[in-house]
Design a protein around this motif. Structure first.
Motif, mmCIF file in Angstrom:
data_model
loop_
_atom_site.group_PDB
_atom_site.id
_atom_site.type_symbol
_atom_site.label_atom_id
_atom_site.label_comp_id
_atom_site.label_asym_id
_atom_site.label_seq_id
_atom_site.Cartn_x
_atom_site.Cartn_y
_atom_site.Cartn_z
ATOM 1 N N LYS A 328 -7.022 20.725 24.064
ATOM 2 C CA LYS A 328 -7.261 19.372 23.545
ATOM 3 C C LYS A 328 -6.682 18.329 24.496
ATOM 4 O O LYS A 328 -7.278 17.282 24.729
ATOM 5 C CB LYS A 328 -6.640 19.218 22.153
ATOM 6 C CG LYS A 328 -7.375 19.974 21.064
ATOM 7 C CD LYS A 328 -6.696 19.785 19.717
ATOM 8 C CE LYS A 328 -7.415 20.564 18.618
ATOM 9 N NZ LYS A 328 -6.724 20.439 17.317
ATOM 10 N N GLN A 331 -8.890 17.864 27.484
ATOM 11 C CA GLN A 331 -10.140 17.187 27.144
ATOM 12 C C GLN A 331 -9.920 15.699 26.880
ATOM 13 O O GLN A 331 -10.656 14.846 27.365
ATOM 14 C CB GLN A 331 -10.773 17.833 25.909
ATOM 15 C CG GLN A 331 -11.310 19.235 26.169
ATOM 16 C CD GLN A 331 -11.767 19.921 24.901
ATOM 17 O OE1 GLN A 331 -11.819 19.316 23.833
ATOM 18 N NE2 GLN A 331 -12.080 21.201 24.983
ATOM 19 N N LYS A 332 -8.877 15.384 26.103
ATOM 20 C CA LYS A 332 -8.659 14.010 25.660
ATOM 21 C C LYS A 332 -7.775 13.216 26.610
ATOM 22 O O LYS A 332 -7.827 11.992 26.631
ATOM 23 C CB LYS A 332 -8.051 13.991 24.256
ATOM 24 C CG LYS A 332 -8.950 14.601 23.196
ATOM 25 C CD LYS A 332 -8.283 14.516 21.814
ATOM 26 C CE LYS A 332 -9.191 15.073 20.729
ATOM 27 N NZ LYS A 332 -8.559 14.981 19.396
ATOM 28 N N LEU A 335 -2.341 13.178 23.620
ATOM 29 C CA LEU A 335 -2.203 13.681 22.248
ATOM 30 C C LEU A 335 -0.887 13.197 21.661
ATOM 31 O O LEU A 335 0.083 12.965 22.390
ATOM 32 C CB LEU A 335 -2.202 15.217 22.210
ATOM 33 C CG LEU A 335 -3.495 15.983 22.468
ATOM 34 C CD1 LEU A 335 -3.208 17.465 22.445
ATOM 35 C CD2 LEU A 335 -4.548 15.633 21.428
#
Length: 791
Positions: A328, A331-332, A335
């Motif tokens: 994640k 990808q982002k 977080l």
């Protein structure tokens, strides 16, 4: 440089010349032979190159004598000598010997040309051709050197660094453009530049140069250039010019490092912050491997950087689903999450974690930075607060609030409420200490008489306990269990020192899915009133209760509306800094026939069911606006969500608000504990109120949903902190924690706070010390009729 055709012809001439041509080094080793050498003497290159020249010269003395002459004169006069062939034959030749020396005058190579007299004229002709070719090459090389010189002058002139060349007398002999600008400003710049070295301390550049030893080497030093107008940090490189082992001058290169210094200071600042921040910071590369961390991260995890560098973060940071988190994050690019880890010492830590990516100029992720704040203590305090919220402190059993929560998730509940008969007499006879002991022992007894699974026992309040089946159980089985509890408690008195304390229980039981707690309460009340050990809830009990309460109160409300006995009391709200009453809250009251005051808790809900509430609300609004029309105070009116969605009520409010006399004086208190579903309609009302100069307060905050999102969505001006949090704030650390959170949140948003239910001096001093803006409560003033408000 492109080789000329004459160069190539000359090489071929040497190689294919009929003369014997070879070269030897200073040690007498043959280094080159041409084809004639091989054809005449019979040696192939691999057989003779690298071998001593004595292999082809008959007498060693001839060689040494010739070598000595060459070293002195660079050549050896023509001589007739004999050369030996491979098969031992002697060949008489005339040789020419030429020596080649290096720059220091040391002999490097000897070129030998041996031939018959027949080839002498031919060789002379070829040498003359070579001389012409060489002259051409020299001319061509000179042109190229001039180009290189021009290019270097351009480079030196345009370089941003300052280049200065001085002679041994410190006279400037060369300056580039950058240095000329400095020199024009300050002719004595050699005295204005101060160099600091660990060995010699601080010296001017001139002193440094004068003390420069021939053995010293070029180095880079930090220095400061100072004149009346500036002070510039620089790098300086001092390189000596040496000729015949003596220093003849210096090349000095100066670089302005003001920007570098500023960046270094900024980097030092960042490093200091990185190393000393209390947040734990770890840095990993694009593959997830540790590259660095700060001190706080080391203390948190228990590993120094040398132990974890190069290891994947999942090996060290023990979190749930680390690979999912990693994917994640990639990808982002960022977080935020709460992580629960176990550190090297085996301690469980809760971390508020922010992970962000660091990209290069092309946008590729090259590093990831994890910033972790240890919130373990806060989580533990929250867990303890939650435990305390749901736990009875005397018996350590779940309390009424926990029962209400459990009922929400129980599919087929069966509930019994158990009450101790005449418990007041036990307290009065034995004392409260014994009474508390009895309550704890009874809780343990009930728990021991229940099956281990599928049942929970609660202490509701005082002498009441509850038993809930959280899984499906047959009605008869539940009845059997409750009857057994009543029987066992009655048959087995509780021993206390030399006494036996006998108890009996009364139970109210409900099997309803809807409103089961109230119905069990109703059954228990009926059992108590009718002296029955167990009563099961039925519809008849509910109808009887409604008849005895709702009908009577409905009659009172109608009479009050008819005879204008709906009135308003006002309670002052005090500024905690000035101690003055600055606002007044309007509170609905009914004056009964006998003159007693009926509080809203007894009539508002019933008025809503009887559809009388809107008329009461309009009476309160009209009276409040009328009472405060000519007074210089702010006043507040309580509104429910139903009020806001009632068109008649809102039109009445807007009619009053449009009058200039009320501008900036009216506050509407919206009940947070009701929960707000129709945000669009409520938000529209709030916008209109604010357009007309009104303000919004969120009432009972902390009592119901306690959703901080309401504050943001509703654009409130005040938060009224509920009495459940204020009542014991002077002695309840958990109430203090929650209130501190609310106040801190409000202050950051510029929202003012009001503490209600300030009922004694200790509470008043506490709320003032917590920076709550306003206070309201019986300690400061009870609600009063308007005519008594300013007496």
């Amino acid at each position: 440089m492109k080789r000329s055709k004459k160069d190539i012809d000359f090489k071929n001439l040497l190689e294919f010349s009929p003369d014997i041509i070879f070269s030897i080094d200073a040690n007498g080793t043959i280094t080159y032979i041409n084809r004639s050498f091989t054809e005449v003497l019979g040696f192939k290159p691999e057989e003779i190159v690298g071998k001593p020249v004595l292999n082809i010269i008959e007498r060693e003395d001839d060689f040494k004598r010739c070598l000595k002459i060459v070293e002195e004169k660079d050549f050896c006069p023509d001589q007739e000598v004999f050369l030996k062939t491979k098969n031992g034959k002697k060949i008489r030749v005339i040789k020419k010997v030429k020596g080649i020396k290096d720059k220091k005058g040391k002999l490097k190579q000897i070129i030998v040309n041996a031939r018959d007299l027949v080839y002498l004229d031919l060789l002379k002709e070829k040498l003359e051709e070579y001389a012409e070719s060489l002259e051409f090459l020299v001319e061509d090389r000179t042109k190229q050197l001039k180009k290189i010189k021009t290019f270097l002058e351009d480079v030196i002139s345009s370089t941003p660094d300052m280049l200065v060349v001085i002679n041994k007398n410190n006279d400037v002999v060369l300056l580039n453009k950058s240095a000329q600008e400095l020199f024009q400003k300050n002719k004595n710049f050699l005295d204005s530049i101060k160099i600091t070295t660990p060995e010699n301390g601080e010296k001017t550049l001139k002193e440094f140069i004068n003390n420069f030893k021939e053995k010293d080497r070029s180095k880079t030093y930090n220095c400061i250039y100072t004149d009346p107008h500036s002070k510039i940090p620089m790098f300086v490189v001092v390189s000596p010019l040496i000729h015949d082992s003596r220093i003849t001058g210096f090349i000095i290169i100066l670089k302005d490092i003001s920007d570098i210094k500023a960046k270094e200071e900024k980097l030092l600042l960042y490093k200091t912050i990185f190393e000393n921040t209390l947040d734990a910071i770890g840095i990993i590369d694009a593959e997830g491997r540790y590259v660095d961390q700060n001190k706080s991260n080391e203390e948190l995890l228990g590993y120094n950087i040398d132990e974890i560098r190069g290891k994947h973060f999942s090996e060290i940071l023990k979190i749930k689903n680390p690979l999912d988190v990693w994917e994640k994050l990639k990808q982002k690019g960022g977080l935020r999450f709460i992580a629960t880890i176990t550190n090297r010492k085996g301690e469980e830590k809760h971390l508020d974690t922010v992970a962000i990516s660091v990209k290069d100029q092309s946008g590729k992720n090259i590093y990831y930075v994890g910033i972790k704040r240890d919130i373990t203590e806060l989580v533990q305090r929250e867990e303890e607060l939650k435990r305390r919220l749901y736990t009875d402190p005397l018996t350590n059993l779940p309390n009424r609030i926990k029962l209400i929560e459990d009922l929400k998730t129980t599919v087929s509940p069966k509930l019994a409420i158990l009450n101790i008969d005449d418990f007041k007499e036990i307290n009065d006879f034995y004392g409260h200490k014994v009474g508390d002991y009895v309550l704890k022992k009874l809780g343990e007894t009930i728990r021991s008489l229940l099956p281990e699974k599928n049942f929970n026992v609660y202490r509701l309040s005082g002498d009441e306990f509850a038993v809930l089946s959280v899984r499906y159980i047959q009605t008869k089985e539940f009845e059997k269990i409750i009857n057994n509890i009543i029987y066992q408690v009655q048959e087995n008195p509780i021993p206390y020192k030399d006494y036996e304390i006998h108890l009996s229980l009364t139970a109210g039981i409900s099997f309803e899915n809807h409103n089961i707690l109230n119905k069990a309460d109703m059954a228990l009340k009926y059992a108590k009133e009718n002296k029955k050990p167990i009563v099961y809830y039925t519809e008849k009990l509910q109808m009887k209760e409604l008849y005895e309460t709702n009908i009577l109160m409905t009659r009172k409300i109608k009479e009050a509306l008819k005879n204008d006995r709906i009135t308003v009391f006002y309670q002052p709200i005090f500024d905690n800094k000035t101690g003055k009453a600055e606002k007044f809250e309007s509170l609905a009251r009914i004056i009964d026939i006998n003159g007693s005051v009926i509080l809203p808790g007894m009539f508002l809900e019933i008025s809503k069911k009887a559809r009388l509430y809107p008329e009461i609300a309009k009476r309160v609004i009209k009276k409040t606006f009328t009472d405060f029309k000519d007074l210089p105070y702010q006043f507040s009116i309580n509104l429910s969500v139903k009020d806001i969605t009632n068109r008649e009520i809102t039109e009445l409010i807007f009619e009053y608000m449009s009058q200039p006399v009320y501008k900036s004086r009216v506050i509407f208190e919206i009940l947070e504990s009701e929960g707000i579903e129709n945000y669009e309609e409520v938000s529209g009302f709030i916008k209109e109120v604010k357009n007309l100069g009104g303000q919004i307060s969120l009432d009972d905050f902390g009592a119901g949903y306690s959703n901080f999102e309401y504050i943001l969505k509703l654009d409130v001006d005040y938060i009224k902190i509920d009495s459940s949090l204020i009542r014991n704030i002077h002695s309840d650390i958990y109430s203090q924690i929650i209130v501190e959170t609310i106040v801190g949140f409000a202050q950051k948003l510029g929202i003012r706070t009001i503490a209600e239910f300030v009922h004694n001096e200790d509470v008043y001093e506490m709320v003032k010390g917590m920076n709550i803006d306003y206070s309201q409560g019986f300690f400061l003033s009870k609600p009063k009729p308007f005519e008594d408000l300013f007496k």
